[in-house]
Every structure is written in structure tokens, then in C-alpha cells.
Design a protein around this motif. Structure first.
Motif, PDB file in Angstrom:
ATOM      1  N   LEU A  66       0.818  -1.196   0.000  1.00  8.40           N
ATOM      2  CA  LEU A  66       0.000   0.000   0.000  1.00  8.40           C
ATOM      3  C   LEU A  66       0.856   1.251   0.000  1.00  8.40           C
ATOM      4  N   GLY A  67       2.171   1.046  -0.108  1.00 12.01           N
ATOM      5  CA  GLY A  67       3.043   2.192  -0.280  1.00 12.01           C
ATOM      6  C   GLY A  67       3.628   2.763   0.992  1.00 12.01           C
ATOM      7  N   ALA A  68       3.493   2.015   2.084  1.00  9.71           N
ATOM      8  CA  ALA A  68       4.048   2.526   3.332  1.00  9.71           C
ATOM      9  C   ALA A  68       5.560   2.341   3.326  1.00  9.71           C
ATOM     10  N   SER A  69       6.289   3.325   3.820  1.00 10.25           N
ATOM     11  CA  SER A  69       7.727   3.161   3.971  1.00 10.25           C
ATOM     12  C   SER A  69       7.956   2.254   5.161  1.00 10.25           C
ATOM     13  N   SER A  70       9.207   1.753   5.293  1.00 15.23           N
ATOM     14  CA  SER A  70       9.418   0.821   6.397  1.00 15.23           C
ATOM     15  C   SER A  70       9.223   1.504   7.743  1.00 15.23           C
ATOM     16  N   ALA A  71       9.529   2.801   7.800  1.00 16.88           N
ATOM     17  CA  ALA A  71       9.312   3.507   9.061  1.00 16.88           C
ATOM     18  C   ALA A  71       7.819   3.606   9.367  1.00 16.88           C
ATOM     19  N   GLN A  72       7.031   3.826   8.302  1.00 17.34           N
ATOM     20  CA  GLN A  72       5.580   3.909   8.507  1.00 17.34           C
ATOM     21  C   GLN A  72       5.015   2.546   8.920  1.00 17.34           C
ATOM     22  N   THR A  73       5.495   1.503   8.228  1.00 20.36           N
ATOM     23  CA  THR A  73       5.035   0.159   8.570  1.00 20.36           C
ATOM     24  C   THR A  73       5.330  -0.133  10.041  1.00 20.36           C
ATOM     25  N   PHE A  74       6.541   0.255  10.435  1.00 22.30           N
ATOM     26  CA  PHE A  74       6.930   0.012  11.815  1.00 22.30           C
ATOM     27  C   PHE A  74       5.998   0.726  12.784  1.00 22.30           C
ATOM     28  N   ARG A  75       5.744   2.002  12.509  1.00 19.45           N
ATOM     29  CA  ARG A  75       4.981   2.803  13.462  1.00 19.45           C
ATOM     30  C   ARG A  75       3.510   2.441  13.465  1.00 19.45           C
ATOM     31  N   THR A  76       2.953   2.148  12.283  1.00 25.31           N
ATOM     32  CA  THR A  76       1.507   1.974  12.233  1.00 25.31           C
ATOM     33  C   THR A  76       1.065   0.512  12.283  1.00 25.31           C
ATOM     34  N   VAL A  77       1.969  -0.400  11.964  1.00 26.74           N
ATOM     35  CA  VAL A  77       1.552  -1.814  11.952  1.00 26.74           C
ATOM     36  C   VAL A  77       2.260  -2.621  13.030  1.00 26.74           C
ATOM     37  N   ILE A  78       3.609  -2.614  12.994  1.00 20.02           N
ATOM     38  CA  ILE A  78       4.352  -3.499  13.886  1.00 20.02           C
ATOM     39  C   ILE A  78       4.213  -3.083  15.343  1.00 20.02           C
ATOM     40  N   LEU A  79       4.409  -1.801  15.592  1.00 18.14           N
ATOM     41  CA  LEU A  79       4.412  -1.340  16.979  1.00 18.14           C
ATOM     42  C   LEU A  79       3.078  -1.614  17.687  1.00 18.14           C
ATOM     43  N   PRO A  80       1.943  -1.243  17.055  1.00 23.43           N
ATOM     44  CA  PRO A  80       0.674  -1.527  17.740  1.00 23.43           C
ATOM     45  C   PRO A  80       0.463  -3.028  17.981  1.00 23.43           C
ATOM     46  N   LEU A  81       0.933  -3.855  17.017  1.00 20.68           N
ATOM     47  CA  LEU A  81       0.719  -5.287  17.180  1.00 20.68           C
ATOM     48  C   LEU A  81       1.666  -5.873  18.228  1.00 20.68           C
ATOM     49  N   ALA A  82       2.832  -5.239  18.413  1.00 21.38           N
ATOM     50  CA  ALA A  82       3.783  -5.733  19.411  1.00 21.38           C
ATOM     51  C   ALA A  82       3.399  -5.269  20.809  1.00 21.38           C
ATOM     52  N   MET A  83       2.532  -4.267  20.855  1.00 19.71           N
ATOM     53  CA  MET A  83       2.216  -3.642  22.149  1.00 19.71           C
ATOM     54  C   MET A  83       1.731  -4.621  23.219  1.00 19.71           C
ATOM     55  N   PRO A  84       0.816  -5.549  22.918  1.00 16.74           N
ATOM     56  CA  PRO A  84       0.399  -6.486  23.971  1.00 16.74           C
ATOM     57  C   PRO A  84       1.589  -7.246  24.552  1.00 16.74           C
ATOM     58  N   GLY A  85       2.555  -7.598  23.695  1.00 13.34           N
ATOM     59  CA  GLY A  85       3.744  -8.289  24.175  1.00 13.34           C
ATOM     60  C   GLY A  85       4.574  -7.395  25.080  1.00 13.34           C
ATOM     61  N   VAL A  86       4.689  -6.136  24.698  1.00 11.00           N
ATOM     62  CA  VAL A  86       5.447  -5.188  25.516  1.00 11.00           C
ATOM     63  C   VAL A  86       4.801  -5.062  26.894  1.00 11.00           C
ATOM     64  N   ILE A  87       3.485  -4.975  26.888  1.00 11.97           N
ATOM     65  CA  ILE A  87       2.788  -4.822  28.170  1.00 11.97           C
ATOM     66  C   ILE A  87       2.963  -6.082  29.023  1.00 11.97           C
ATOM     67  N   ALA A  88       2.833  -7.236  28.380  1.00 10.57           N
ATOM     68  CA  ALA A  88       3.018  -8.485  29.121  1.00 10.57           C
ATOM     69  C   ALA A  88       4.430  -8.551  29.706  1.00 10.57           C
ATOM     70  N   GLY A  89       5.417  -8.184  28.898  1.00  4.80           N
ATOM     71  CA  GLY A  89       6.789  -8.194  29.386  1.00  4.80           C
ATOM     72  C   GLY A  89       6.994  -7.187  30.500  1.00  4.80           C
ATOM     73  N   SER A  90       6.323  -6.046  30.370  1.00  2.00           N
ATOM     74  CA  SER A  90       6.505  -5.006  31.383  1.00  2.00           C
ATOM     75  C   SER A  90       5.957  -5.455  32.739  1.00  2.00           C
ATOM     76  N   ILE A  91       4.962  -6.337  32.703  1.00  2.00           N
ATOM     77  CA  ILE A  91       4.454  -6.868  33.978  1.00  2.00           C
ATOM     78  C   ILE A  91       5.592  -7.530  34.736  1.00  2.00           C
ATOM     79  N   PHE A  92       6.379  -8.334  33.995  1.00  2.00           N
ATOM     80  CA  PHE A  92       7.496  -9.029  34.639  1.00  2.00           C
ATOM     81  C   PHE A  92       8.563  -8.048  35.088  1.00  2.00           C
ATOM     82  N   THR A  93       9.043  -7.216  34.163  1.00  2.00           N
ATOM     83  CA  THR A  93      10.167  -6.348  34.510  1.00  2.00           C
ATOM     84  C   THR A  93       9.780  -5.407  35.654  1.00  2.00           C
ATOM     85  N   PHE A  94       8.564  -4.904  35.598  1.00  2.00           N
ATOM     86  CA  PHE A  94       8.131  -3.967  36.628  1.00  2.00           C
ATOM     87  C   PHE A  94       8.035  -4.665  37.982  1.00  2.00           C
TER      88      PHE A  94
END
Lengths: 269, 311, 330
Positions: B219-247
Motif C-alpha cells: 500500500l506504499g508505506a515506507s518501512s518507518a511507517q510500517t513500523f509505526r503503524t503496523v508493527i508497533l501496535p501489534l507488538a504492544m500487547p507483548g510489551v505490556i506483558a513483558g513489562s508486567i514481569f520487569t516492573f
């Protein structure tokens, strides 16, 4: 391989760098066990020697903590093995009232910081006037080891075809025959892996143990005391290598026992 | 021709028939021992902790007064004690943030690019530090951060000693050497809990279908856009789960600040010292209740963010 | 005639769902009996009630006249071929087949001999040492069959056993199963959602819908005289005519069924029915022509070789009055 599957250089560098960051510090422990300098942590070591292994071997104060740690880890692992397997069998069998609450109860001892488990046990022993002993240490260790065995067993149950227990009954086996001939052989390696991890966890545990050990020392407690008030630093390194190896080997075994499954051991420490 | 029903042979068959007629009997038999253990030993202890926190200590005799009071909780809010709580929270949050940043490239590479043998290398490479001896890892950092240790040596060798000195001269986080500074404590925390962040992050990223990333690129997204709009939101649940442990793990730890760091206390260290040398069990218990409450709030927030699907 | 399996107003409820609802059924010894229905119709639950993995909420089940309300699965001389075969992954093929004998205390030598016999019966001689993971889908299915038959069950239950096989293998296995059943004389109860499979294999079949038996009978009875609209539609995709149309064609004002192969296309003048061709679907042996007439859409099966109408053409339809079959229920 397609170009779209190749990682950008910077990402590869960061990922490999991250892995090295996780591993290099442990290598240092090995190096320092051979240093000739015993008062500071001077780097690079001024010289290398093997004498600390002999010194450690002859230190009388190391052996009792080692025995105690092995004893505690073995008994805790056995208890966790029985209780964790029972739990997994019950949870795999059926949906029942309170099932979700029970699974929360099982993970709670490792989900909450160890200091809470330790302090809770300490409070209970104090309120009930229970004196500290080997038993109080085991009580704590078995509690947080249950979940390790449970996780491994439950994951394997899930992977097994649901109908093999039914097939066994269908062919005339009673519940005990089904357990012995069908469930046990199929769960065996997962249970062993769970036991290995539980052993490693218990052998190495220090946070809960300080609250439940009283005057006794397990090997990690001995190490902690040496860290706070060092005597012969390289001897501590030798002990660190022993502790590291005693936890490392079971972990590797656990990995090979469950490799290839979706439930490879260790995901839920 | 055999009969349609087979005879009952022995007690095994008899019990099997009972289990079949009343499935709850078997369930009860299986569940009772672990439930009893966890219920009595663990929940019982947590209750004891709570109970203990509502007791107080007699200032003159130093003995625990077993009478209900809120006095001990009020003590938590004395400036010195409140400082401990605040300091712990700041440390936990910084460690969590730094872990998330460091974990991402490893998790992303392992989830998306590692195949075959490399997949195994990454798996073991994350799993072994996670499971290997906690105390040994902390000890290793004591060696690394010591004034005469490897960090100083490398910094001097590269002619970057002034940078290290500058970092140590920072007010608030610096100190005599890395092993006696906040900076050192922070580094060790990040090191020790990092694998707990990588694993859930990797699990979340592995669930992102490749086709979704390709679709984004199509759809023409640059890799930075893909990262910000697709990967990051999808990785977020994992980040939160991990943060439970680290915190949670940072909040409860009392070994690391004891070995690497200043003499400033954290919640875990306060609990440890209060129950030990100070002999003030009620205040130690009250301190231990703080992380429980914080974690309960944290968990309910994380649950709303859907973090538990990534565990 | 001995009754092998008998249901006396059996119900199985899961919470508020009535998976099996007041079913009466009797299966004669030595028949190849099929339970046919869409998924969720209750056929698999009925099978599990016979094997004992489900217990009836109400009613009684008798196997060869004996009430099995208190008999757990391991004491019923009934064996199952599971949908996913459920072979024991840690045992080899011979041990899998011998398992039923082993748990009954039969010695190793006898066990192995009987297992080999059974493997020969399902044409798997020489596969005894393999693990289930090393077998193809069709071979696994045969092992599952041998493992069940070695116990000499009075009733063999088969839960969609051919579902996982490809078409060619499925057809071959259909013939083999049928032949095996004739040879052994064991009562087979076979669950399937595939109506051609049920029609071609079964001596008798029951069509399930919403936990009830919609119709029970021989394949030809069910095909030619469906009792309800559901049966007519599910078995062989028959044309279902509303009462008004049936009346116009000279039959009783009831919902009626008319098989596509009973219809012939003619030109519009001589026919009782006329309509417009809206679709043509080539099926190999014939072509299914969809014709819209006033009030209904009819499918007509035109054998390959006969002339086909154009899309949109006006055609007439004729049929034998005897083929218009009135149904008892709406």
C-alpha cells in the motif's frame, strides 16, 4: 532466500549485540575463577591459576550449604512433580467452577515478586510460632515449583490428541491402565523437563529462601553472604561456576526433552 | 460370540466405574492435594502477611502487638518511607522502558528473520540467560562494574574514560564507581530482567502475519511507517506483558541494590531489613503489601490492553 | 431378529442445548447402519452415547438387550474407530493393535499373533514395527480398524472414518469396509455427513436434524420417499414443491418432493409445467439445469448426450405422476 527475508544490517547488529550482552557477563565469572588476584576484581587478571578449585574443595564451610541445596531442590522438585501433575490432569480434564481462579492461584507464586512470597511465609511462620528449619525452606520452594511442572504438563496435554485417553477406555482399559500405559508415557518427557527446570529454579533460589531459612545456609545464601562481605573472591567464583553448571545442565536437558513441540520448556519462568 | 458387556475385573475397574458415573469424584481427588497446598500454604501466608501488616510494634519493648491498628500503614507515608516507594517506582519504570527498547531488535529479529538453526540459537540464547543462576548473573556484574573492573579498563583503553567519569559525576545517579551508583543498579536490573521482556514480545511479534507487513508495503508505506503503524501496535500487547514481569521483578528485588548500588533503599530491601535486623515485622509486611497493590492495579490495566493473550 | 442397539426416548442435553432429543432407535444385529446429518445434528453424540463417552440425560440405552446405564466404556464390548484415528503415538502398529488384548491380560505371544492376523485382514502385513507417525492417512485408518476389530466387538462404531481421506482412497475404503462388514457379520454403526457415502454403504440409515431423527429407513426408501422437506433437501438435493404447486399438478395440497432425474425437458406446448432456464451446471454424468417456473425453482438432471437448452430459453417440463412424492410434514 528472497531479499524481503533478509534483515537490515542495523537490525542484525542490534540483535546479535543484544545476545552478546546477555552472555558475555557470564563468561567473565569463569575467567575470574582463575585469577591470581584475590582482593579486587582487577581486569585484566594479572595472572591465571588453578589453585582456587583446590582451595574451594577444601573449604569446610562450602559443603553443608551444597548438601542442603541439593536436598531442598530434590524434595521440592518431587513434591512439585506430584502436585503440578495432579493440577494439570484436573485442569486438562474438564471445565469446572473456579477453574480460572485456580489457574491464577497456581501462577501467583511466580507472578508476584519473590519478596512477597518470602515475606508472607515469614509472617505466617511468625504468627504460628513455627521455627525455621529445612522444612520451612522446602515449603516455600515447592510452592513456586508447582507452576513450573504444571506449565510443562498442561502444554503437553494440550498437544496430545484428545481422544487417545478415550480410545484407551474404548479398548477396555480402566482409568489406571490408561494412566500407566497411555498418559504417563506421553507426558513423561514433559514431566521430566518440568522437574529439571523446577530443580534448577530451586537450587538457585535466594530471594524467598532468605526469609524461610533462619540460620541455615543454602549454597545461594552462602554466595550472597560472600558477595556482601567478600573473603576469598576467586573461591566465590568457583562456587558460582558450580551453581551455574548445576542449573545450566538441567535446563539444557529440559530443552532437548521438549524440543520440536509448541511447548518448549521454559517459557513461563 | 462374546457377551455385549464385559465382566468387572478387580478394584481398578470398580473405581473406574465410580469415576465414570460421578466424574466430580475423580476431579475432586485430583484437585484436592494441590488446592490444599496452595490454599493453605500460599493463600494462608498471604493472609498472614495482610494480618501482620495491621499489627504494630511496641516502641519500647520491640515486640509485636497483636492488635488491629492502621498505625503501621500510616508509617508508610512518613517522608523517609515514602521516598523508598517513590524511588522504587521510578527505578521500575526506567528499567521497564530500557528493557523494552533493548528487547525489541532481538525479539523482532528472532520472530521475523531467524529460521532453522538460527531460530534455535536465538531461542537458547534468550532462554539460557533467563534460567541460569540469578545470583551468578548479579555477581558477574559486580565484577564488571567494579572500579578496577572491565568497564573502566575498556573505557580507558578506548580513551573514553572521561565519558565514564562524566556519567559518574551526574548528580543523583552517579557515584564513586559504577558498582556503587544508581546507574550501576539500573544496568544490572536491565540485564537481569531483559529476557522476561524479549519472550512475550517475540511471541506477540510472531503472531503478526507476514502478509500483513507485505500488505502495508504494497500500500506504499515506507518501512518507518510500517513500523509505526503496523508493527508497533501489534507488538504492544507483548510489551505490556513483558513489562508486567520487569516492573514486578524490579519492584520486589532486594539483592541487586544490596550488591550493586548506593545505600539508598528500595521496597524489597526495606522489607528485608525490617524483618531481619530491625525485627519490625508489621512494617515489613505493610511494605510488602505495596507492590501487591501496585501490581493489582497494573494487571487490571494490562488486562484491559489485552496483554494476557501474549503470555 | 436380535436388536444390537436400542435407544428408548434417549435425550442428551448440554446445558440448554438438546444435542439429542427424545430419540427412539433400534439397530438390528448384523446391519450396516449409517447416521447421516449435518454437523451439530446429534449423530456423533448418539455414537458417543453407545460407546459410553456420553451419558443420557433421560432415557435408556440397551446393547443386545442389556441396559448399559451403569456400564463404563471399558466394559462395553463395543469398539470405536475415531475420526482422528487416535492411534497411540508412542506404541508401534502391532502394540497399537494388541492394546485391547494387553489390558485384558492376554499374553504377549497370543497378542502378537492376533495383532498380525488383524493386520493381514486390513492388508497391512509387515507394518507391525512402524510407528503411527510413519504411516499415511489411509494406513492409519486401517490400523485404527484393526485395533478395534481385534477385540471382537459386538458393535463397531465408526465416527466419520473416511473424512480425512482423499476421494480415490475414500471410494476404495467404502467398498472394503462394506465387504469386511459382510464377512465378519458385526453390526457397524457409521456416522457421516456425506449423503452419497451413507446411501451407498448402509443397509439402513437414520437422517438426523436438530437432535431428532427426521427419518429412518433403507437408502432407497429415504431417497425415493423423503418424509420431510429437510430429508428431501439433504439427501440428494431433491426439488421441494410447495403445496399450491403440487395441487396445480394434480396431487394433494402438500409439500412434495420431485427428484431432478425424474424430470425431462420438452418444448413448452406439450408440458404441464413451463419456465425459464436460469442456470446450467455440468456434473460429468449429466447437467443440472435450473428452471424457474411460477412459484418454484426446479432442478432437472439432463443426462450427458441429451440436447441442452440455452440459458434464458423457455422450456417445458414433464414427469411421471408417480414420482411426485407427497411428504408427511411441512
Amino acid at each position: 532466500m528472497h531479499s524481503e527475508n533478509r534483515a537490515p544490517k542495523s537490525l542484525t547488529l542490534a540483535a546479535v549485540g543484544g545476545l552478546l550482552f546477555l552472555h558475555l557477563p557470564i563468561v567473565l565469572i569463569f575467567l575470574y575463577a582463575f585469577t591470581t588476584e584475590e582482593r579486587t576484581y582487577q581486569f585484566p587478571p594479572p595472572g591465571l591459576t588453578l589453585k582456587w578449585f583446590a582451595v574451594a574443595w577444601n573449604r569446610a564451610d562450602i559443603w553443608p550449604p551444597l548438601y542442603l541445596s541439593l536436598l531442598v531442590a530434590s524434595i521440592s522438585t518431587l513434591m512439585a512433580l506430584v502436585l503440578g501433575t495432579l493440577c494439570a490432569a484436573a485442569m486438562a480434564r474438564a471445565r469446572f467452577f473456579g477453574r480460572d481462579q485456580l489457574s491464577l492461584l497456581i501462577i501467583l507464586p511466580i507472578a508476584l515478586p519473590g519478596v512477597i512470597t518470602g515475606m508472607s511465609l515469614r509472617s505466617a511462620f511468625s504468627l504460628m510460632d513455627i521455627p525455621f528449619s529445612t522444612l520451612t525452606i522446602i515449603l516455600g520452594h515447592a510452592t513456586f515449583c508447582i507452576v513450573i511442572v504444571f506449565n510443562n504438563a498442561v502444554a503437553r496435554y494440550r498437544r496430545l490428541s484428545g481422544s487417545i485417553a478415550e480410545a484407551s477406555a474404548d479398548l477396555g482399559a480402566n482409568a489406571f491402565q490408561t494412566f500407566r500405559h497411555i498418559l504417563l508415557p506421553n507426558l513423561g518427557s514433559a514431566l521430566l523437563a518440568g522437574a529439571m527446570l523446577a530443580f534448577a529454579l530451586s537450587f538457585d533460589e535466594v530471594i524467598v529462601t532468605t526469609f524461610t531459612a533462619g540460620q541455615q545456609s543454602t549454597l545461594p545464601i552462602w554466595m550472597l553472604q560472600e558477595l556482601v562481605r567478600p573473603r576469598q573472591r576467586p573461591v566465590t567464583n568457583v562456587v558460582a561456576i558450580v551453581v551455574f553448571a548445576t542449573t545450566f545442565i538441567p535446563i539444557l536437558i529440559a530443552y532437548y526433552l521438549t524440543r520440536g513441540g509448541s511447548e518448549t520448556a521454559g517459557g513461563g519462568k | 460370540m462374546k457377551s455385549a458387556l464385559l465382566p468387572e475385573r478387580g478394584p481398578g475397574d470398580r473405581l473406574t466405574a465410580i469415576f465414570w458415573r460421578r466424574p466430580r469424584v475423580l476431579l475432586l481427588l485430583l484437585i484436592t492435594p494441590p488446592l490444599l497446598w496452595l490454599g493453605v500454604v500460599y493463600i494462608g501466608s498471604l493472609a498472614a502477611l495482610l494480618l501482620q501488616s495491621f499489627y504494630s510494634i511496641d516502641e519500647f519493648s520491640g515486640l509485636v502487638v497483636r492488635e488491629f491498628t492502621l498505625k503501621t500503614y500510616v508509617e508508610l507515608f512518613r517522608p523517609a518511607n515514602f521516598d523508598i516507594i517513590r524511588r522504587t517506582l521510578v527505578m521500575s519504570a526506567s528499567v521497564t522502558l530500557a528493557s523494552a527498547v533493548l528487547a525489541f531488535p532481538i525479539a523482532y529479529y528472532a520472530a521475523r528473520y531467524a529460521t532453522g538453526r538460527w531460530k534455535a540459537v536465538f531461542y537458547l540464547g534468550i532462554m539460557l540467560p533467563l534460567w541460569s543462576s540469578y545470583l551468578v548473573k548479579v555477581y558477574a556484574w559486580k565484577l564488571i562494574l567494579a572500579k578496577e573492573g572491565i568497564v573502566t579498563w575498556v573505557a580507558d583503553g578506548l580513551g573514553l574514560g572521561f565519558l565514564l567519569d562524566a556519567a559518574l559525576a551526574l548528580p543523583g545517579v552517579g557515584g564513586n564507581s559504577l558498582s556503587t551508583s544508581f546507574l550501576g543498579t539500573f544496568l544490572v536490573f536491565v540485564y537481569v530482567w531483559l529476557p522476561y521482556m524479549i519472550l512475550p514480545m517475540q511471541a506477540a511479534l510472531e503472531r503478526v502475519p507476514k502478509s500483513m507487513l507485505e500488505a502495508s508495503a504494497d500500500l506504499g508505506a515506507s518501512s518507518a511507517q510500517t513500523f509505526r503503524t503496523v508493527i508497533l501496535p501489534l507488538a504492544m500487547p507483548g510489551v505490556i506483558a513483558g513489562s508486567i514481569f520487569t516492573f514486578s521483578l524490579t519492584m520486589g528485588d532486594y539483592i541487586i541494590p544490596q550488591i550493586v548500588g548506593t545505600s539508598a533503599r528500595f521496597i524489597g530491601l526495606a522489607v528485608y531489613q525490617l524483618q531481619g535486623t530491625a525485627g519490625n515485622l508489621p512494617l515489613a509486611a505493610a511494605f510488602a503489601v505495596v507492590p501487591i497493590i501496585i501490581m493489582l492495579i497494573y494487571l487490571s490495566l494490562a488486562k484491559r490492553a489485552g496483554a494476557f493473550d501474549a503470555l | 431378529m436380535t436388536v444390537a442397539v436400542e435407544f428408548a426416548s434417549v435425550s442428551r442435553h448440554f446445558g440448554t442445548v438438546r444435542a439429542v432429543d427424545e430419540v427412539d432407535l433400534s439397530i438390528a444385529e448384523g446391519t450396516f447402519f449409517a447416521m447421516l446429518g449435518p454437523s451439530g445434528s446429534g449423530k456423533t453424540t448418539c455414537l458417543r452415547l453407545i460407546s459410553g463417552f456420553e451419558k443420557p440425560t433421560h432415557g435408556a440405552i440397551r446393547i443386545f438387550g442389556q441396559d448399559v446405564s451403569n456400564t463404563p466404556p471399558n466394559r462395553r464390548n463395543v469398539n470405536t474407530v475415531f475420526q482422528d484415528y487416535a492411534l497411540f503415538p508412542h506404541l508401534n502398529v502391532r502394540e497399537n493393535v494388541g492394546y485391547g488384548l494387553m489390558v485384558k491380560g492376554v499374553g504377549r505371544a497370543t497378542r502378537n499373533a492376533r495383532a498380525e492376523e488383524m493386520l493381514a485382514l486390513v492388508k497391512l502385513d509387515g507394518f507391525g514395527e512402524r510407528k503411527p507417525g510413519q504411516l499415511s492417512g489411509g494406513q492409519r485408518q486401517r490400523v485404527a480398524l484393526a485395533r478395534a476389530l481385534v477385540n471382537e466387538p459386538r458393535v463397531l462404531l465408526l465416527d466419520e472414518p473416511l473424512g480425512a481421506l482423499d476421494l480415490k482412497l475414500r471410494e476404495a475404503m467404502q467398498d472394503e469396509l462394506k465387504a469386511l462388514q459382510k464377512r465378519l457379520g458385526i453390526t457397524f454403526v457409521f456416522v457421516t455427513h456425506d449423503q452419497t457415502e451413507a446411501l451407498s454403504m448402509a443397509d439402513r440409515l437414520a437422517v438426523f436434524n436438530h437432535g431428532k431423527i427426521a427419518q429412518i429407513g433403507t437408502p432407497s426408501e429415504i431417497y425415493a420417499q423423503p418424509r420431510t422437506r429437510f430429508v428431501a433437501d439433504f439427501v440428494g438435493s431433491s426439488n421441494v414443491l410447495p403445496p399450491k404447486l403440487a395441487q396445480r399438478l394434480g396431487a394433494a395440497p402438500k409439500w412434495s418432493s420431485l427428484r431432478p432425474e425424474a424430470l425431462r425437458l420438452t418444448d413448452t406446448r406439450t408440458a404441464a409445467l413451463a419456465g425459464t432456464v436460469t442456470g446450467l451446471r455440468y456434473l460429468g454424468a449429466g447437467t443440472r439445469v435450473t428452471v424457474v417456473v411460477t412459484g418454484a425453482e426446479l432442478g432437472v438432471l439432463v443426462p450427458t448426450g441429451s440436447p441442452l437448452p440455452e440459458q434464458g430459453a423457455e422450456v417445458g417440463i414433464v414427469f411421471d405422476a408417480a414420482d411426485l412424492h407427497p411428504m408427511e410434514e411441512a
